[in-house]
Design an enzyme around this catalytic site. Sequence first.
Site, short mmCIF file in Angstrom:
data_model
loop_
_atom_site.label_atom_id
_atom_site.label_comp_id
_atom_site.label_asym_id
_atom_site.label_seq_id
_atom_site.Cartn_x
_atom_site.Cartn_y
_atom_site.Cartn_z
N ASN A 8 0.88 -1.17 0.00
CA ASN A 8 0.00 0.00 0.00
C ASN A 8 0.91 1.22 0.00
OD1 ASN A 8 -1.89 2.00 0.35
ND2 ASN A 8 -2.83 1.12 2.17
N ARG A 89 -2.26 -2.15 -3.74
CA ARG A 89 -3.54 -1.47 -3.56
C ARG A 89 -3.57 -0.23 -4.45
NH1 ARG A 89 -5.36 2.90 0.83
NH2 ARG A 89 -7.59 2.95 0.34
N ASP A 146 -9.65 -0.46 -5.02
CA ASP A 146 -10.66 -0.17 -4.01
C ASP A 146 -12.06 -0.09 -4.61
OD1 ASP A 146 -8.70 0.03 -2.10
OD2 ASP A 146 -9.26 2.02 -1.42
N ASN A 209 -9.83 7.22 9.49
CA ASN A 209 -9.70 8.65 9.21
C ASN A 209 -10.52 8.99 7.98
OD1 ASN A 209 -8.56 11.27 9.73
ND2 ASN A 209 -7.41 11.00 7.84
N GLY A 210 -10.49 8.11 6.97
CA GLY A 210 -11.48 8.12 5.91
C GLY A 210 -12.55 7.12 6.26
N GLY A 331 -9.99 1.68 11.81
CA GLY A 331 -9.45 2.22 13.05
C GLY A 331 -10.47 2.64 14.08
N GLY A 333 -13.93 2.20 13.77
CA GLY A 333 -14.95 1.17 13.88
C GLY A 333 -14.53 0.01 14.77
N GLU A 383 -7.15 -5.93 4.44
CA GLU A 383 -7.06 -5.67 3.01
C GLU A 383 -5.83 -6.33 2.40
OE1 GLU A 383 -8.59 -1.23 2.43
OE2 GLU A 383 -7.63 -1.54 4.38
#
Length: 396
Positions: A8, A89, A146, A209-210, A331, A333, A383
């Site tokens: 990533n 990714r 994604d 964060n997103g 993070g 969740g 992921e």
Amino acid sequence: MTKTIAINAGSSSLKWQLYLMPEEKVLAKGLIERIGLKDSISTVKFDGRSEQQILDIENHTQAVKILLDDLIRFDIIKAYDEITGVGHRVVAGGEYFKESTVVEGDVLEKVEELSLLAPLHNPANAAGVRAFKELLPDITSVVVFDTSFHTSMPEKAYRYPLPTKYYTENKVRKYGAHGTSHQFVAGEAAKLLGRPLEDLKLITCHIGNGGSITAVKAGKSVDTSMGFTPLGGIMMGTRTGDIDPAIIPYLMQYTEDFNTPEDISRVLNRESGLLGVSANSSDMRDIEAAVAEGNHEASLAYEMYVDRIQKYIGQYLAVLNGADAIVFTAGVGENAENFRRDVISGISWFGCDVDDEKNVFGVTGDISTEAAKIRVLVIPTDEELVIARDVERLKK
């Protein structure tokens, strides 16, 4: 047995995980930070150890060279050619890529072309691909998007109510993001519930964060909160999520902050969300601490954040005509138990309820009360494992 590495790549970072396949055993993982800056940091974790070095890393190719040399230095591999596949990714696959794809022909050029859809992500993702291609030209390279999981959305979900020409000529439509994560946790939810994925209706909430929320029916994405870019949808750490589009021309006319497209992108992507409203932080841990101290702006930011997530869950309960489970991951969740409680308590009318004894920090699994009709699950995302699996599936 083969060794596959999942990558990533960010603009100044390279996160990686090395697997022994098909056993899916993690041999090592690490992170290279501050690429292109002074005092770059390379961290390698393996066999319960964590090794770190600080050095100057000018670009992604040099970062990959250091990564590979570290694997040899720590006797994780004997030679480069032990790695037989690498998966990358990539955030935006547009309409070009409906599934993970081997890097050959014009694939990389198309990834770079799609930087228009993910200007913060695709250029860095492509840099990671090029770096590995330069150092390991003969191994199978795979790009994992994604957006691929969301290509199953029906047209009524992905089209915007704009003149048709903007779709046909400019490809303006909803693409979504975090698809690899949503796909993984949906599959894990089916295992946890002991039911076939094809029989389930799930709402998966990737909240970091997103953040994005996806309606999953029979293992397929039927709608998702992120849109044309990862800016749309719920309120996020530094991103607005959905706002009235007319705000933009208004602020262009009446303020000095919106003079160029770059200004607009900066404010909406980097200066808004939890950070913008709280004037404090984009990190949920900081927000919760400020709320506990009675900070009004932080409290408002938190309430807005929860409110928008609740609204999307409610929307997708309508899209799916009910749900079997709501899944929290990523993070926030996975780790913010008060946040999960507050989200679910506001939508308990639908038949979901959290057991406070189960809903604690670090918990995974079913955190619902016995009587809940809609199960609430906490499932750590992985992921990198999805990427490694796709590499194995597509190897020559």
